[in-house]
Design a protein around this motif. Structure first.
Motif, mmCIF file in Angstrom:
data_model
loop_
_atom_site.group_PDB
_atom_site.id
_atom_site.type_symbol
_atom_site.label_atom_id
_atom_site.label_comp_id
_atom_site.label_asym_id
_atom_site.label_seq_id
_atom_site.Cartn_x
_atom_site.Cartn_y
_atom_site.Cartn_z
ATOM 1 N N ALA A 59 -0.049 17.281 -6.930
ATOM 2 C CA ALA A 59 1.095 18.203 -7.282
ATOM 3 C C ALA A 59 1.145 19.528 -6.872
ATOM 4 C CB ALA A 59 1.157 18.031 -8.897
ATOM 5 N N GLN A 60 2.130 20.030 -6.649
ATOM 6 C CA GLN A 60 2.037 21.653 -6.011
ATOM 7 C C GLN A 60 1.980 22.636 -7.279
ATOM 8 O OE1 GLN A 60 5.614 21.944 -3.632
ATOM 9 N NE2 GLN A 60 5.756 24.206 -4.057
ATOM 10 N N PRO B 170 22.872 27.604 -17.270
ATOM 11 C CA PRO B 170 21.940 27.892 -18.345
ATOM 12 C C PRO B 170 20.707 27.727 -17.626
ATOM 13 C CG PRO B 170 22.583 25.527 -18.709
ATOM 14 C CD PRO B 170 23.583 26.161 -17.606
ATOM 15 N N LEU B 171 20.456 27.450 -16.333
ATOM 16 C CA LEU B 171 19.211 27.209 -15.665
ATOM 17 C C LEU B 171 18.518 28.259 -15.170
ATOM 18 C CD1 LEU B 171 20.697 23.989 -13.600
ATOM 19 C CD2 LEU B 171 19.432 23.940 -15.760
ATOM 20 N N THR B 172 17.295 28.163 -15.829
ATOM 21 C CA THR B 172 16.201 29.324 -15.260
ATOM 22 C C THR B 172 15.429 28.827 -13.979
ATOM 23 O OG1 THR B 172 14.541 28.878 -16.606
ATOM 24 C CG2 THR B 172 16.025 30.075 -17.483
ATOM 25 N N MET B 173 14.685 29.783 -13.590
ATOM 26 C CA MET B 173 13.465 29.441 -12.364
ATOM 27 C C MET B 173 12.777 28.153 -12.815
ATOM 28 S SD MET B 173 13.565 31.411 -9.514
ATOM 29 C CE MET B 173 13.293 33.104 -9.577
ATOM 30 N N LEU B 174 12.513 28.029 -14.035
ATOM 31 C CA LEU B 174 11.658 26.976 -14.390
ATOM 32 C C LEU B 174 12.332 25.788 -14.584
ATOM 33 C CD1 LEU B 174 8.753 28.777 -16.498
ATOM 34 C CD2 LEU B 174 8.566 27.651 -14.105
ATOM 35 N N ASP B 175 13.721 25.846 -14.678
ATOM 36 C CA ASP B 175 14.288 24.630 -14.869
ATOM 37 C C ASP B 175 14.583 23.739 -13.448
ATOM 38 O OD1 ASP B 175 15.130 24.339 -17.931
ATOM 39 O OD2 ASP B 175 16.003 26.101 -17.389
ATOM 40 N N ILE B 176 14.380 24.332 -12.479
ATOM 41 C CA ILE B 176 14.566 23.901 -11.070
ATOM 42 C C ILE B 176 13.260 23.398 -10.243
ATOM 43 C CG2 ILE B 176 15.370 24.709 -8.922
ATOM 44 C CD1 ILE B 176 16.918 27.075 -10.559
ATOM 45 N N SER B 177 13.645 22.386 -9.519
ATOM 46 C CA SER B 177 12.429 21.481 -8.829
ATOM 47 C C SER B 177 12.038 22.736 -7.897
ATOM 48 C CB SER B 177 13.156 20.283 -8.385
ATOM 49 O OG SER B 177 14.278 20.659 -7.581
ATOM 50 N N LEU B 178 10.873 22.243 -7.266
ATOM 51 C CA LEU B 178 10.467 22.846 -6.071
ATOM 52 C C LEU B 178 10.875 22.843 -4.678
ATOM 53 C CD1 LEU B 178 7.007 22.220 -7.413
ATOM 54 C CD2 LEU B 178 8.013 24.246 -7.944
ATOM 55 N N SER C 203 0.738 -1.128 -0.027
ATOM 56 C CA SER C 203 -0.006 0.095 0.092
ATOM 57 C C SER C 203 0.795 1.328 -0.114
ATOM 58 C CB SER C 203 -0.839 0.038 1.134
ATOM 59 O OG SER C 203 -1.996 0.849 1.013
ATOM 60 N N ALA C 204 0.398 2.361 -0.277
ATOM 61 C CA ALA C 204 1.091 3.542 -0.309
ATOM 62 C C ALA C 204 0.283 4.842 -0.260
ATOM 63 C CB ALA C 204 1.679 3.846 -1.677
ATOM 64 N N GLY C 205 0.618 5.872 0.344
ATOM 65 C CA GLY C 205 -0.043 7.102 0.211
ATOM 66 C C GLY C 205 0.737 8.462 0.605
ATOM 67 N N MET C 206 0.215 9.504 0.170
ATOM 68 C CA MET C 206 1.000 10.641 0.367
ATOM 69 C C MET C 206 0.155 11.760 0.491
ATOM 70 S SD MET C 206 2.277 11.226 -3.437
ATOM 71 C CE MET C 206 2.626 13.066 -3.455
ATOM 72 N N THR C 207 0.699 13.135 1.046
ATOM 73 C CA THR C 207 -0.088 14.106 1.199
ATOM 74 C C THR C 207 0.178 14.926 -0.052
ATOM 75 O OG1 THR C 207 1.781 15.637 1.941
ATOM 76 C CG2 THR C 207 0.498 14.375 3.725
ATOM 77 N N LYS C 208 -0.585 16.156 -0.273
ATOM 78 C CA LYS C 208 -0.283 16.928 -1.446
ATOM 79 C C LYS C 208 0.901 17.476 -1.009
ATOM 80 C CE LYS C 208 -2.282 21.149 -3.506
ATOM 81 N NZ LYS C 208 -2.258 20.583 -4.873
ATOM 82 N N PHE C 209 1.725 17.718 -2.082
ATOM 83 C CA PHE C 209 2.833 18.546 -1.982
ATOM 84 C C PHE C 209 2.620 20.131 -1.917
ATOM 85 C CE2 PHE C 209 6.734 15.736 -2.171
ATOM 86 C CZ PHE C 209 6.079 14.710 -1.509
ATOM 87 N N ARG C 210 3.087 20.919 -1.232
ATOM 88 C CA ARG C 210 2.508 22.467 -1.031
ATOM 89 C C ARG C 210 3.782 23.082 -0.756
ATOM 90 N NH1 ARG C 210 -1.256 19.865 2.017
ATOM 91 N NH2 ARG C 210 -3.339 20.325 1.555
ATOM 92 N N LYS C 211 3.732 24.362 -1.337
ATOM 93 C CA LYS C 211 4.897 25.313 -0.981
ATOM 94 C C LYS C 211 5.115 25.693 0.557
ATOM 95 C CE LYS C 211 6.150 30.188 -2.269
ATOM 96 N NZ LYS C 211 7.406 30.120 -2.374
ATOM 97 N N HIS C 212 3.842 25.655 1.155
ATOM 98 C CA HIS C 212 3.885 25.536 2.760
ATOM 99 C C HIS C 212 2.664 24.995 3.066
ATOM 100 C CE1 HIS C 212 1.474 29.214 2.614
ATOM 101 N NE2 HIS C 212 2.406 29.868 1.883
ATOM 102 N N ASN C 213 2.873 24.418 4.339
ATOM 103 C CA ASN C 213 1.784 23.614 4.938
ATOM 104 C C ASN C 213 1.656 23.912 6.352
ATOM 105 O OD1 ASN C 213 -0.278 22.065 6.156
ATOM 106 N ND2 ASN C 213 0.379 20.102 5.212
#
Ligand code: ZN
Lengths: 154, 414
Positions: B182-183, B202-210, B8-18
């Motif tokens: 998904a966040q 060459p990495l911009t803000m949108l190339d980077i994980s949260l 079995s498996a489970g998770m929370t929604k990932f958020r910028k802050h909780n």
């Protein structure tokens, strides 16, 4: 005195969120890496040589990671080439005021591995792989790895 | 060794802050999700493995034990695993080892992180301490910069382009549109990625994980227990892992460890790994493939959850894991091969870039998604079936610490 009566910073009440400051000052010994940092004050960039493996390290390490034997200090050339680079427009908090700055990995003729450093350059857009660079040393030694930096080869 | 299953498996929604749930409650939510989904109780657990990356970010040491008591597992054997970004991947494998060795019949593996405790600049700084604090960190080194150094060299070596990297971001953000956990679901274009603020070339803000707050949990069991706990368990067919030098500057210039479908002639002039590729990822994959008897990864794997901490890293991982040859990663995304329902969907739920990156939870989040894919239960959990990889029989999960100082590859089968 005023500091003593500074209030608690509360960001939100539901849920209750407050500011919490926590900091440490470390007694940081360079230990077996000390020679490298001292040598920067003599305008010398030290690498390491393993006699058993005939391997020359571009970043100082006292023991060889291939055979485990103690390495010998060697002086690295003060000229090299850019192996790769990046110009940073963001950073970790302590370096916020430095941006933009450029980090490079330097390759040296006859040395088997690389060295990471800052490149001080007037124009951050005119940097390329293979470009010649030379080491410069800060006149006021701070005893960290920034006592050496690189500039484009003149 | 005993066979090991996910039941079995489970998770929370990932958020910028909780701010409404602390790490203990987030783990409880993920754990309870898993318990409810398979009709298991916490009394069925023989023990647990907890995963979180940073005591500094958490502002709490021994947080694993606190979590363990909070979810009702006090008195059972438990330990905490830490290994940078690979924390979750390593904990998943530690749970596997508990069952494979016969030490436990059932094991809860859970991970968490609360990245919102620190602002982004401070977060960058604390994570940067996960690099050599004598030689690298004081230069202003931080993780985007280290991956950027690698990406720059990958571009030089193989002709990879910023556009190709941007395509990874477009794909992963787009996939996340159908994932309620998904966040950062977003419909964006290559141009949006290229024009977002530059972080480290060459990495911009949108190339980077949260940076995320979140928790994830999988429940592992032996074959016998799996049969009694779950109608359609997923087998962990094999695990592989490896390590490499912490400092990029120490990486050698040698030869590629070849996969069965490669030959020496493919890489005649390639000095490996240098800083263009992740040797630990290659060796971990090679180990896992040998154990699972996989000879042609592209044909024999149905989907992959790869460690896309950066868009460049996903492209590099295509190559490290042998989905294509070294140097062909850019073309792999350009041709759409890693899109959903293409040759080998990668990060169908959005990956670290769009689903989120709560460091200790991340590797376990990948296992949760892979489990749902292989159970063919994506529709049930994500409330829509758009991201279900059709007929998924075998998936791979993969994680990194540092610039590949630890890497894990695990192979899951239905
Ligand atoms: Zn040696």
């Amino acid at each position: 005195m005023k500091n003593d009566v500074k209030g608690t910073e509360i960001y939100k009440t539901d849920p209750l969120i407050k500011r919490w400051d926590y900091s440490l000052s470390y007694t940081h010994s360079y230990a077996q890496d000390s020679e490298f940092f001292k040598a920067l004050g003599r305008n010398v960039l030290l690498g390491s040589y393993c006699k058993q493996c005939n391997y020359k390290y571009g970043t100082y390490r006292k023991y060889c990671m291939y055979c485990g034997s103690e390495t010998a200090d060697i002086e690295l050339p003060l000229k090299g080439k850019i192996h790769t680079f990046t110009t940073c427009y963001y950073s970790g908090e302590p370096f916020m005021n430095d941006v933009p700055y450029t980090l490079i990995l330097v390759e040296f003729e006859g040395i088997d591995s690389l060295f990471m450093s800052r490149l001080i350059n007037k124009n951050n857009t005119k940097i390329s792989i293979g470009m010649g660079v030379m080491a410069k040393f800060k006149s006021l030694q701070k005893f960290d790895v920034n006592d050496v930096y690189f500039i484009p080869e003149l | 060794m005993n066979d090991v299953y996910i039941v079995s498996a489970g998770m929370t929604k990932f958020r910028k802050h909780n701010y409404d749930e602390d790490f203990r409650l987030m783990v409880k939510r993920a754990f309870d999700y898993a318990l409810n989904d398979a009709d298991i109780t916490h009394k069925d657990m023989d023990g647990s493995v907890s995963a979180y990356f940073s005591d500094h970010i958490q502002g709490q040491l021994i947080a694993g034990a606190m979590t363990n008591d909070y979810i009702g597992l006090a008195t059972k054997p438990s330990k905490r695993i830490e290994g940078g970004g690979a924390t979750g991947g390593l904990a998943f494998q530690a749970g596997y080892e508990e069952i494979a060795s016969g030490n436990m019949e059932t094991c809860a593996v859970y991970g968490f992180e609360s990245m919102s405790h620190l602002n982004t600049w401070k977060g960058n700084d604390v994570i940067a301490l996960g690099s050599d604090s004598n030689f690298d960190y004081p230069l202003g080194g931080f993780y985007t910069a280290y991956y950027a150094l690698m990406a720059t060299r990958h571009m030089h070596e193989f002709g990879t382009t910023p556009e190709q990297m941007a395509m990874v971001s477009v794909k992963n953000h787009g996939n996340a549109m159908h994932n309620p956990f998904a966040q950062s679901p977003m419909k964006i274009t290559v141009d949006d990625v290229l024009k977002s603020p530059m972080v480290a070339t060459p990495l911009t803000m949108l190339d980077i994980s949260l940076m995320s707050d979140g928790a994830a949990c999988v429940i592992l069991a032996s074959e016998e227990r799996a049969k009694s706990l779950c109608k359609n368990p997923v087998k962990i067919r094999a695990i592989g892992s490896s390590s490499d030098t912490m400092r990029l500057s120490d990486r050698p210039f040698g030869k590629v460890p070849l996969l069965p479908n490669e030959s020496k002639d493919d890489y005649k002039n390639l000095k490996y790994p240098g800083v263009h590729s992740f040797r630990a990822g290659r060796i971990a994959a090679k180990m896992a493939y040998e154990r699972a008897n996989i000879n042609d990864p592209l044909k024999e794997i149905d989907f992959a959850e790869l460690y896309d901490s950066y868009t460049s890293a996903e492209i590099q991982a295509y190559e490290d894991l042998g989905f294509c040859k070294y140097g062909e990663g850019g073309k792999f995304i350009e041709k759409g091969y890693s899109e959903i329902n293409n040759k080998l969907p990668v990060n169908p739920e959005g990956g670290l870039i769009a689903s989120g990156h709560a460091i200790g939870a991340t590797g376990i989040m990948q296992a949760v998604y892979a489990f749902w894919q292989l159970q063919h239960s994506v529709k049930k959990h994500l409330k829509n079936g758009k991201l279900q990889v059709e007929n998924a029989k075998r998936g791979v999960i993969h994680s990194h610490a540092g610039t590949g100082a630890y890497e894990t590859v695990s192979i899951l089968e239905r």
